[in-house]
Design an enzyme around this catalytic site. Structure first.
Site, mmCIF file in Angstrom:
data_model
loop_
_atom_site.group_PDB
_atom_site.id
_atom_site.type_symbol
_atom_site.label_atom_id
_atom_site.label_comp_id
_atom_site.label_asym_id
_atom_site.label_seq_id
_atom_site.Cartn_x
_atom_site.Cartn_y
_atom_site.Cartn_z
ATOM 1 N N GLY A 5 0.767 -1.141 -0.068
ATOM 2 C CA GLY A 5 0.010 -0.032 -0.137
ATOM 3 C C GLY A 5 0.702 1.294 -0.036
ATOM 4 O O GLY A 5 1.621 1.481 0.947
ATOM 5 N N GLY A 7 -0.393 4.442 0.541
ATOM 6 C CA GLY A 7 -1.085 5.508 0.484
ATOM 7 C C GLY A 7 -0.636 6.217 1.843
ATOM 8 O O GLY A 7 0.805 6.355 1.545
ATOM 9 N N GLY A 9 0.056 5.908 5.042
ATOM 10 C CA GLY A 9 0.897 4.849 5.923
ATOM 11 C C GLY A 9 2.098 4.323 5.179
ATOM 12 O O GLY A 9 3.286 4.618 5.884
ATOM 13 N N VAL A 73 -2.029 -7.287 -4.404
ATOM 14 C CA VAL A 73 -1.855 -8.455 -3.360
ATOM 15 C C VAL A 73 -2.972 -9.177 -2.995
ATOM 16 O O VAL A 73 -3.941 -8.480 -2.812
ATOM 17 C CB VAL A 73 -0.991 -7.597 -1.996
ATOM 18 C CG1 VAL A 73 -0.813 -8.669 -1.079
ATOM 19 C CG2 VAL A 73 0.141 -6.846 -2.284
ATOM 20 N N GLU A 164 -18.686 17.784 3.697
ATOM 21 C CA GLU A 164 -18.025 18.052 2.495
ATOM 22 C C GLU A 164 -18.370 18.102 1.199
ATOM 23 O O GLU A 164 -18.529 18.980 0.253
ATOM 24 C CB GLU A 164 -16.118 17.830 2.524
ATOM 25 C CG GLU A 164 -15.614 18.181 3.656
ATOM 26 C CD GLU A 164 -14.097 17.406 3.972
ATOM 27 O OE1 GLU A 164 -13.515 17.854 4.619
ATOM 28 O OE2 GLU A 164 -14.070 16.339 3.205
ATOM 29 N N ASP A 294 -5.188 2.975 8.278
ATOM 30 C CA ASP A 294 -6.979 2.395 8.226
ATOM 31 C C ASP A 294 -6.910 0.872 8.214
ATOM 32 O O ASP A 294 -7.920 0.510 8.828
ATOM 33 C CB ASP A 294 -7.259 2.955 6.880
ATOM 34 C CG ASP A 294 -7.883 4.455 6.940
ATOM 35 O OD1 ASP A 294 -7.343 5.029 7.676
ATOM 36 O OD2 ASP A 294 -8.321 4.796 5.814
ATOM 37 N N GLN A 311 -3.525 11.514 9.621
ATOM 38 C CA GLN A 311 -2.424 11.639 10.526
ATOM 39 C C GLN A 311 -2.060 10.591 11.379
ATOM 40 O O GLN A 311 -0.883 10.104 11.579
ATOM 41 C CB GLN A 311 -2.793 13.049 11.541
ATOM 42 C CG GLN A 311 -2.572 14.233 11.232
ATOM 43 C CD GLN A 311 -0.918 14.333 11.231
ATOM 44 O OE1 GLN A 311 -0.016 13.612 11.624
ATOM 45 N NE2 GLN A 311 -0.332 15.130 10.485
#
Ligand SMILES: Cc1cc2nc3c(=O)[nH]c(=O)nc-3n(C[C@H](O)[C@H](O)[C@H](O)COP(=O)(O)OP(=O)(O)OC[C@H]3O[C@@H](n4cnc5c(N)ncnc54)[C@H](O)[C@@H]3O)c2cc1C
Length: 418
Positions: A5, A7, A9, A73, A164, A294, A311
């Site tokens: 991943g 992203g 992280g 994966v 939003e 996540d 964060q």
């Protein structure tokens, strides 16, 4: 070190390791990193898709020991310490960091998976933009389509994403499409925000919640609290109390669960399918494997779980990388401690809420400016920052939104066949 991943992280972990004496392989199904917090602006024609994504290879082009592989994966062979990639040779690892993120959760609501539009990936954002603009084109050709819900846009989920999207949609319709479609009674368009709880923005203070509800209402969004979606069809949504609303657009912003990969790994999973982790972020019973962001179930140090936020993903990604270095250097592992800097959500032009960890609460223009600056800071790539800034300034000054294009295969003019 293999990282699944790229992203928030995964990239944070790779960045922490890029100058160390380790070889890093990042694997992602996409060849780019997505800045999810701005997806709603792509969906509402405020930004270009390329403004909120960055090629992973570009991020590490000068780091000779960081490699990228594009692939999906499917699992991990724990006995052989290999990551199994669809249609490719397995990738061996000494240390593994799982940072596969989250996926949309339809909570088993009938028809939701088939008929609603989620907003989780860049493709989702472009698909939503195509769809919304397509509904206006369809209504222009056949105004009776308005009664059938062509211009009724329902957003499900009153968290930051739902708020939003609803705010930005209302703005797009009122300030931009009203002039674009001067032949159409755009005043009949509706944006309906549905939330099953009694409040919007659940993690925020009651003052911020009330502010969001008031601002959205003033901008023409119909906020329906305490209402639960029971079924979704191509042309309507049905609520738990039996009410029905004709719509062709249902934006699903109601929840997420761990990426499906978590289930394929055959490790312990907690609520929402998130991977159970030890205090150092290693995966239970797999000491050289870490889960971050996540996809991981992370302790907040106070008997709760950390929220699925950028964060949290960045800090946990960095922490897992540090534990890899600790193991190599034969140092003890350290527990992950999240440093909360606060949360914010934007509601539309000059309106946002921000709650800082210090207890300071901001609303309105100040919070909106803080939101703009923070998102620019965290966006990857100077070119993207400049492009986003120019787009925002242009949108702000002219109310003109450039990227309102209906793009891509399958996007056809009203009535046209294949
Ligand atoms: C619309 C939206 C708005 C948001 N707004 C905010 C906000 O304003 N503030 C905030 O803090 N947070 C926000 N978030 C949440 C934030 O984006 C996430 O918490 C963050 O992205 C998590 O980072 P991650 O690295 O865990 O996962 P991601 O950033 O999702 O990265 C996961 C990566 O794994 C890849 N992947 C997944 N499965 C596989 C597989 N099997 N094979 C290969 N690759 C795989 C994916 O392609 C993806 O690139 C928002 C999220 C969304 C969807």
């Amino acid at each position: 070190v293999v990282i699944i991943g790229a992203g928030f992280g995964g990239v944070a972990a790779a960045k922490r390791l890029e100058d160390e004496a380790v070889d890093v392989t990042l694997i992602d199904r996409n060849n780019y990193n997505t800045f999810q917090p701005l997806l709603y602006q792509v969906a509402t024609a405020g930004l270009n898709a390329a403004d909120v994504a960055y090629a992973v290879r570009g991020l590490f082009r000068r780091q000779r020991r960081v490699f990228f592989r594009q692939g999906v994966v499917r699992g991990v062979d724990w006995n052989r310490s290999e990551v199994l990639v669809d249609g490719q040779q397995p990738v061996p690892y000494d240390y593994l960091i799982v940072a596969a993120g989250a996926a949309v959760n339809f909570f088993g609501v009938p028809g939701a998976a088939e008929h609603s539009l989620p907003l989780y990936t860049l493709e989702d954002a472009v698909a939503l933009r195509n769809h919304v603009l397509g509904q206006f084109e369809a209504a222009e050709v056949d105004p009776t389509a308005v009664e059938q819900g062509a211009l009724t846009f329902v957003v499900v989920g009153g968290g930051p994403t739902g708020v939003e999207v609803a705010g930005a949609l209302a703005e797009l319709i009122d300030k931009v499409l009203r002039d674009d479609f001067h032949d159409l009674d755009v005043g009949r368009a509706r944006v309906v925000l549905v939330e099953q709880a009694g409040v919007l923005l659940a993690p925020f203070s009651p003052e911020s919640q009330e502010y969001a509800r008031r601002v959205l209402g003033a901008r023409g969004v119909e906020v329906r609290l305490g209402e639960q979606v029971a079924e979704v069809a191509a042309d309507a949504v049905t609520f738990a109390d039996g009410g029905r609303l004709a719509t062709r657009t249902l934006v699903w912003a109601a929840g997420v669960q761990a990426a499906p990969l978590a289930g394929a790994l055959e490790v312990d999973q907690a609520r929402g399918g998130r991977i159970v982790t030890e205090p150092d972020l290693s995966v239970r019973n797999h000491e050289r494997v870490f889960a971050v962001g996540d996809v991981a179930d992370l302790d907040d140090g106070a008997d709760g779980r950390l929220p699925q936020l950028a964060q949290v993903a960045m800090q946990s990604g960095r922490h897992a990388a540090e534990q890899v270095l600790n193991t190599i250097a034969r140092r003890p592992h350290t527990p992950f401690v999240y440093v909360d800097r606060g949360t914010m959500a934007t509601i539309g032009r000059r309106a946002a809420v921000a709650e800082l960890a210090t207890g300071t609460r901001l609303t309105g223009l100040v919070a909106w400016l803080a939101w703009l600056v923070l998102h620019l800071v965290y966006l990857l790539g100077v070119r993207n920052k400049v492009s986003v800034l120019v787009n925002w300034a242009w949108n702000y000054l002219t109310w003109d939104r450039g990227p309102r294009l209906i793009l891509g295969r399958g996007a056809r003019p009203p009535g046209a066949s294949e």
